[in-house]
Design a protein around this motif. Structure first.
Motif, PDB file in Angstrom:
ATOM      1  N   GLU A  97      26.376 -42.311 -57.450  1.00 50.02           N
ATOM      2  CA  GLU A  97      26.763 -41.274 -58.429  1.00 50.02           C
ATOM      3  C   GLU A  97      26.234 -41.599 -59.816  1.00 50.02           C
ATOM      4  O   GLU A  97      25.770 -40.730 -60.549  1.00 50.02           O
ATOM      5  CB  GLU A  97      28.298 -41.108 -58.461  1.00 50.02           C
ATOM      6  N   ARG A 100      22.566 -40.870 -59.988  1.00 54.30           N
ATOM      7  CA  ARG A 100      22.362 -39.409 -60.051  1.00 54.30           C
ATOM      8  C   ARG A 100      22.585 -38.892 -61.475  1.00 54.30           C
ATOM      9  O   ARG A 100      21.871 -38.000 -61.937  1.00 54.30           O
ATOM     10  CB  ARG A 100      23.321 -38.700 -59.093  1.00 54.30           C
ATOM     11  N   ARG A 101      23.603 -39.457 -62.169  1.00 53.05           N
ATOM     12  CA  ARG A 101      23.866 -39.012 -63.551  1.00 53.05           C
ATOM     13  C   ARG A 101      22.722 -39.420 -64.475  1.00 53.05           C
ATOM     14  O   ARG A 101      22.278 -38.670 -65.320  1.00 53.05           O
ATOM     15  CB  ARG A 101      25.180 -39.635 -64.051  1.00 53.05           C
ATOM     16  N   VAL A 108      17.880 -39.374 -53.508  1.00 52.78           N
ATOM     17  CA  VAL A 108      18.524 -40.566 -52.943  1.00 52.78           C
ATOM     18  C   VAL A 108      18.020 -40.693 -51.509  1.00 52.78           C
ATOM     19  O   VAL A 108      18.321 -39.876 -50.642  1.00 52.78           O
ATOM     20  CB  VAL A 108      20.059 -40.475 -53.007  1.00 52.78           C
ATOM     21  N   HIS A 121      26.204 -39.072 -48.930  1.00 48.77           N
ATOM     22  CA  HIS A 121      25.915 -38.997 -50.373  1.00 48.77           C
ATOM     23  C   HIS A 121      24.421 -39.064 -50.661  1.00 48.77           C
ATOM     24  O   HIS A 121      24.019 -39.292 -51.790  1.00 48.77           O
ATOM     25  CB  HIS A 121      26.638 -40.136 -51.106  1.00 48.77           C
ATOM     26  N   SER A 122      23.605 -38.901 -49.621  1.00 48.01           N
ATOM     27  CA  SER A 122      22.151 -39.067 -49.796  1.00 48.01           C
ATOM     28  C   SER A 122      21.415 -37.748 -49.587  1.00 48.01           C
ATOM     29  O   SER A 122      21.971 -36.796 -49.036  1.00 48.01           O
ATOM     30  CB  SER A 122      21.634 -40.093 -48.774  1.00 48.01           C
ATOM     31  N   ASP A 123      20.138 -37.724 -49.997  1.00 50.16           N
ATOM     32  CA  ASP A 123      19.347 -36.496 -49.850  1.00 50.16           C
ATOM     33  C   ASP A 123      18.520 -36.488 -48.581  1.00 50.16           C
ATOM     34  O   ASP A 123      18.277 -35.445 -47.997  1.00 50.16           O
ATOM     35  CB  ASP A 123      18.420 -36.334 -51.066  1.00 50.16           C
TER      36      ASP A 123
END
Ligand code: 13P
Ligand code: SF4
Length: 303
Positions: A97, A100-101, A108, A121-123
């Motif tokens: 996180e 990402r910010r 990711v 939580h990944s792409d």
């Protein structure tokens, strides 16, 4: 004894409509009873193609999780629930996180050796055999590569146009192969080609003749004119290497090329799991719905 057990396994898997998938790192006798043996990418792809209702996975948790994520309607059975890859846990969700910010355009990129929660939580996911191909196709300039530092650095070197953010995860099996020991092995076997997995440290990769996934290492050795090879990955690959290449010689570097988690899978546990069709891999729906997206994206981009 193991002959009788193998017969029993064959009978049970047919009776119960089970396909057995196995990774190259499990013991040779377990590879022998499997219907399909391969690297992580091959096994993830095959898991989407098999017709049986039940998949028994001889490997570590993240592999069973991937099979389940790609086949939510199938039963995925793990012969030993405690067989887990330590690297699969080596990144905090908070860190994802935070990155990402910091870099709003970041992709990711998650090595499949990760928990389903991390995948959620990944792409996009990658395996060692398709990481370069997949990352190359991403439009993003910033890449946060998790959890493995070594595979991340290996891919980054080949893509200078991208800006990588690394994570400090590692595989204890591959990082325990030391360059001093490899140098000694090269002295002992000067004609041998060095074949390494990209989870090895950068100093090992720099003096390797070939770098690839377990399947790619096997394919390289089979296709090579060379007669001797030093293998920098887990010992399980020796089973297939020696079966396919009776005239060639394969050397390890040290005594630590051994993944204790992969070796938890035994014929007895496979037989017991077939009898009860358990332990079953289960994942909360919320994680399942998120974590299958980066895996499916990998399958599309890796084609
Ligand atoms: P492969 O991508 O070659 O299957 O490797 C998986 C693994 O766990 C390496 O340690
Ligand atoms: Fe995990 Fe390393 Fe074992 Fe592969 S060899 S499953 S990365 S601990």
């Amino acid at each position: 004894m193991s002959g009788k057990m193998m017969e029993e396994i064959k009978r049970l898997k047919e009776e119960k409509d089970v396909v057995i998938l196995a990774h190259y790192y499990v013991d040779g006798e377990v590879q022998e009873i499997a219907d399909l043996v391969g690297d992580s990418y091959f096994l993830a792809k095959k898991a989407t193609e098999v017709t049986q209702q039940n998949i028994l996975f001889c490997g570590v948790s993240f592999m069973g999780e991937s099979a389940k994520l790609l086949n939510p309607e199938k039963r995925v059975i793990m012969p030993d629930e405690c067989a887990d890859c330590p690297m699969a846990h080596m990144v905090e969700i908070d860190k994802i996180e935070e990155v990402r910010r910091q870099y709003p355009d970041v992709a990711v990129v998650c090595y499949v050796n990760s928990t389903a929660e991390i995948k959620a939580h990944s792409d996009v996911c990658v395996t060692s055999s398709n990481a370069l191909r997949v990352v190359q196709k991403l439009p993003n300039r910033h890449i946060f590569f998790i959890p493995d530092n070594n595979l991340g650095r290996y891919v980054a070197k080949q893509l200078p146009e991208k800006e990588f953010i690394f994570n400090d995860g590692f595989c204890h099996v591959h990082t325990s192969i030391h360059v001093e020991e490899l140098a000694k092995a090269k002295e002992l076997h000067p004609e041998a080609k060095v074949l390494s997995h990209p989870e090895c440290t950068q100093d090992i990769l720099e003096i390797s003749d070939f770098i690839g996934s377990t399947s790619e290492i096997i394919d390289f050795a089979c296709g090579s004119d060379g007669k001797e090879f030093i293998i920098c990955t887990e010992m399980g690959v020796f089973f297939e290497l020696e079966q396919k290449n009776p005239g060639k010689r394969f050397y390890s570097v040290g005594h630590r090329q051994f993944c204790p988690n992969m070796k938890r899978i035994t014929l007895e546990k496979v037989r017991d799991a077939l009898e009860t069709l358990s332990p079953e891999m289960e994942l909360p729906e919320e994680i399942r719905n998120q974590a299958n997206k980066p895996l499916k994206r990998m399958l599309e981009l890796a084609q």
